[in-house]
Design an enzyme around this catalytic site. Structure first.
Site, short mmCIF file in Angstrom:
data_model
loop_
_atom_site.label_atom_id
_atom_site.label_comp_id
_atom_site.label_asym_id
_atom_site.label_seq_id
_atom_site.Cartn_x
_atom_site.Cartn_y
_atom_site.Cartn_z
CB ALA A 120 2.66 125.88 19.16
CB SER B 3 7.22 122.05 13.32
OG SER B 3 6.84 120.96 14.11
CB CYS C 250 8.61 124.23 25.68
SG CYS C 250 7.08 124.93 25.06
NE ARG D 100 0.07 114.79 9.48
CZ ARG D 100 -0.05 115.23 10.73
NH1 ARG D 100 -0.68 116.34 10.96
NH2 ARG D 100 0.45 114.54 11.73
CB VAL E 192 2.22 137.77 5.99
CG1 VAL E 192 0.98 138.58 5.61
CG2 VAL E 192 2.11 136.33 5.50
CE1 TYR F 224 0.18 104.43 48.57
CE2 TYR F 224 -1.38 102.72 49.18
CZ TYR F 224 -0.14 103.32 49.33
OH TYR F 224 0.76 102.82 50.21
CD1 TRP G 119 -4.89 109.24 54.19
CD2 TRP G 119 -6.48 110.25 52.99
NE1 TRP G 119 -6.09 108.83 54.68
CE2 TRP G 119 -7.10 109.44 53.97
CE3 TRP G 119 -7.29 110.96 52.12
CZ2 TRP G 119 -8.48 109.33 54.09
CZ3 TRP G 119 -8.67 110.87 52.25
CH2 TRP G 119 -9.25 110.06 53.23
P1 FAD Z 1 5.18 131.23 18.10
O1 FAD Z 1 5.81 130.00 18.60
O2 FAD Z 1 5.74 132.55 18.51
O3 FAD Z 1 5.19 131.16 16.50
C1 FAD Z 1 4.75 132.22 15.70
C2 FAD Z 1 5.45 132.14 14.38
O4 FAD Z 1 4.88 133.12 13.52
C3 FAD Z 1 6.94 132.47 14.48
O5 FAD Z 1 7.71 131.40 13.97
C4 FAD Z 1 7.09 133.74 13.65
O6 FAD Z 1 8.32 133.77 12.92
C5 FAD Z 1 5.90 133.64 12.71
N1 FAD Z 1 5.47 134.95 12.22
C6 FAD Z 1 5.20 136.06 12.95
N2 FAD Z 1 4.83 137.08 12.15
C7 FAD Z 1 4.86 136.59 10.89
C8 FAD Z 1 4.59 137.18 9.62
N3 FAD Z 1 4.22 138.46 9.51
N4 FAD Z 1 4.72 136.41 8.51
C9 FAD Z 1 5.09 135.10 8.63
N5 FAD Z 1 5.39 134.52 9.81
C10 FAD Z 1 5.26 135.25 10.93
N6 FAD Z 1 5.02 127.07 26.90
C11 FAD Z 1 4.60 126.04 27.67
O7 FAD Z 1 3.40 125.72 27.66
N7 FAD Z 1 5.49 125.35 28.45
C12 FAD Z 1 6.82 125.63 28.48
O8 FAD Z 1 7.60 124.97 29.16
C13 FAD Z 1 7.28 126.71 27.68
N8 FAD Z 1 8.59 127.05 27.67
C14 FAD Z 1 9.03 128.08 26.89
C15 FAD Z 1 10.38 128.42 26.91
C16 FAD Z 1 10.83 129.48 26.13
C17 FAD Z 1 12.28 129.85 26.17
C18 FAD Z 1 9.93 130.18 25.27
C19 FAD Z 1 10.40 131.30 24.42
C20 FAD Z 1 8.58 129.84 25.26
C21 FAD Z 1 8.13 128.78 26.05
N9 FAD Z 1 6.77 128.43 26.07
C22 FAD Z 1 6.33 127.42 26.88
C23 FAD Z 1 5.78 129.18 25.26
C24 FAD Z 1 5.54 128.53 23.93
O9 FAD Z 1 6.74 128.30 23.28
C25 FAD Z 1 4.66 129.45 23.12
O10 FAD Z 1 3.46 129.66 23.84
C26 FAD Z 1 4.32 128.86 21.76
O11 FAD Z 1 5.48 128.74 20.98
C27 FAD Z 1 3.33 129.75 21.04
O12 FAD Z 1 3.09 129.25 19.80
P2 FAD Z 1 2.54 130.17 18.64
O13 FAD Z 1 2.45 129.29 17.44
O14 FAD Z 1 1.34 130.89 19.09
O15 FAD Z 1 3.64 131.30 18.45
#
Ligand code: FAD
Length: 426
Positions: free
Chosen positions: A10, A38, A42, A70, A80, A404, A412
């Protein structure tokens, strides 16, 4: 100029996509250690429950899409292992060094490790990645477990319980705090308990699950923690929450190095202090700001209110801002109004909806809210979140001009009814 983004979900991909829009000439490389980028984490509980049929439906874009549409290079299987800021380079696990001019750290979070013996059990799973769910689905198919224990009643634990029940398992949730959904709120916890029990899920609060004897399957959902080791080793400062400290531009203490998403803190709109409330919605927004600024803009991230919603067997449970208990701890003088009304006209199938608002008696400022209902919970919590964002007072909220017509709402709106009650109290 080259921008390197670490992490391809994300926050990382929002940063990369936004940087591209700001600067068409920038070289952008996303390094992701996993096999997928990507994907919507959630959606994982719904893939587990079977409501989403194929994993591919959760994958929003592929590396090929980013390359073609892109002009962003997305490398999977690229972990990393260190960052050298003095040299402006990252080192990959194979030893390759990649130079950067700007860096966005979007390494996300991971489940807090459970007790070692527990985690090592063949029937113990986390629910964090697509691979986790694939393993879990295989286990369900092959071992046909009958009784499951879910450790943790945060939103992932609640969603896991819902999904497993839909797979026909008997489910018990064990949570060490006295509350569910990470919200210190007795009324909300009571309503969620009632819902769980109606669907034959046992909820045990105030208990630690030290073993899982008697269960065929255990889901370890006892919270998540930010992935910060890589950043900390490179002298990127962490905040008091343990996540990466950033300013309002998403920049870390190292110039030109940004952090966003589940690995970073954000300013809480109500308390004005840094908070760690990792969510997909905020990860995308923080990523956008980090990407824009890494590409040369000076944009601001406005902060978070911790707005979240979870479906517990069809009951929308939504929160934003502070609970009464949190507000008290933060030094406010909270008053609480709680009403139950209808989500829309009775003759259009309106369902009960409960709205609770918390305000500060001294300033009349709204501090938080919760909404529970089978219908309309997301819309109602979003109105309250908007009010928090604009630092509205109880009486401002009761005057909002909301839509509404009988198929959609009531004359309300339930949020207005709660606000009227609140205004009489502050
Ligand atoms: P992440 O999605 O954790 O992505 C980080 C990426 O970095 C990972 O792919 C990892 O492999 C990569 N990475 C880490 N270290 C390294 C490295 N050293 N070198 C290269 N790559 C690396 N949020 C909501 O708002 N609503 C919801 O309904 C919701 N439901 C969820 C349900 C579940 C089961 C889970 C697990 C999460 C949910 N979330 C929800 C939370 C949401 O998925 C996360 O907040 C979001 O994915 C965070 O995005 P991010 O890119 O910060 O981190």
């Amino acid at each position: 100029m080259r921008l390197i983004v670490i992490g391809g979900v994300a926050a990382g991909l929002s940063a990369a996509a936004r940087a591209r829009r700001v600067d068409a000439g920038l070289e952008i490389v996303v390094l992701e250690k996993g096999a997928n980028v990507s994907y919507g984490a959630c959606g994982l509980p719904y893939y587990l429950s079977g409501r989403v049929r194929r994993a591919a439906q959760l994958i929003v874009y592929t590396p090929e899409y980013f390359a073609k549409e892109r002009n962003i290079a997305v490398r999977t299987g690229a972990q990393v292992v260190s960052i050298s800021h003095p040299r402006r380079e990252v080192v990959l696990d194979g030893g390759e060094r990649v130079h950067y001019d700007r860096l966005v750290i979007a390494t996300g979070a991971r489940p807090i490790p459970a007790d070692r013996a527990l985690a090592a059990l063949p029937q113990a799973f986390t629910l964090h990645t697509l691979e986790d769910v694939e393993h879990l689905k295989l286990f369900l198919r092959e071992k046909r477990p009958k009784r499951a224990i879910v450790i943790g009643a945060g939103y992932i634990g609640l969603e896991a319980a819902d999904a497993l029940r839909r797979n026909g398992l008997a489910v018990t949730i064990v949570e060490q705090s006295p509350h569910v959904f990470g919200r210190e709120d007795v009324a909300l916890t009571a309503d969620v308990r009632e819902r769980l029990e109606r669907f034959h899920v046992e909820l045990r609060l105030g208990e630690r699950a030290d073993d899982v004897d008697g269960y065929d399957l255990a889901i370890l959902a006892n919270g998540i923690q930010p992935n910060v080791a890589l950043a900390a080793d490179a002298s990127v400062e962490l905040g008091r929450t343990g996540a990466i400290r950033v300013d309002e531009h998403m920049e870390t203490n190292l110039a030109g190095v940004y952090a966003a998403g589940d690995c970073a803190e954000a300013e809480h709109l109500v308390t004005g202090r840094p908070a760690y409330i990792p969510l997909g919605t905020t990860a995308n927004k923080m990523g956008r700001v980090a990407g824009a600024n890494a590409a040369g803009r000076r944009e601001r991230f406005s902060g978070i209110a911790g707005t979240a919603i979870v479906s517990v067997f069809g009951l929308g449970v939504a929160v934003t801002g502070l609970s009464e208990a949190q507000a008290q701890r933060e030094g406010f003088s909270p008053v609480v109004a709680r009403i139950t009304a209808r989500s829309r006209a009775r003759y259009f199938g309106g369902k009960p909806i409960t709205v609770q608002l918390v305000a500060d008696a001294r300033t009349r400022r709204l501090l938080g809210g919760t909404v529970l209902g089978e219908d309309g919970a997301a819309g109602a919590i979003n109105v309250i979140a908007t009010a928090l964002y604009n630092r509205m007072r109880a009486e401002d909220l009761q005057d909002l001009d909301l839509a509404y017509a009988p198929p959609f709402s009531t004359v309300w709106d339930p949020v207005l009814i709660a606000a009227q009650q609140l205004s009489k109290m502050v």
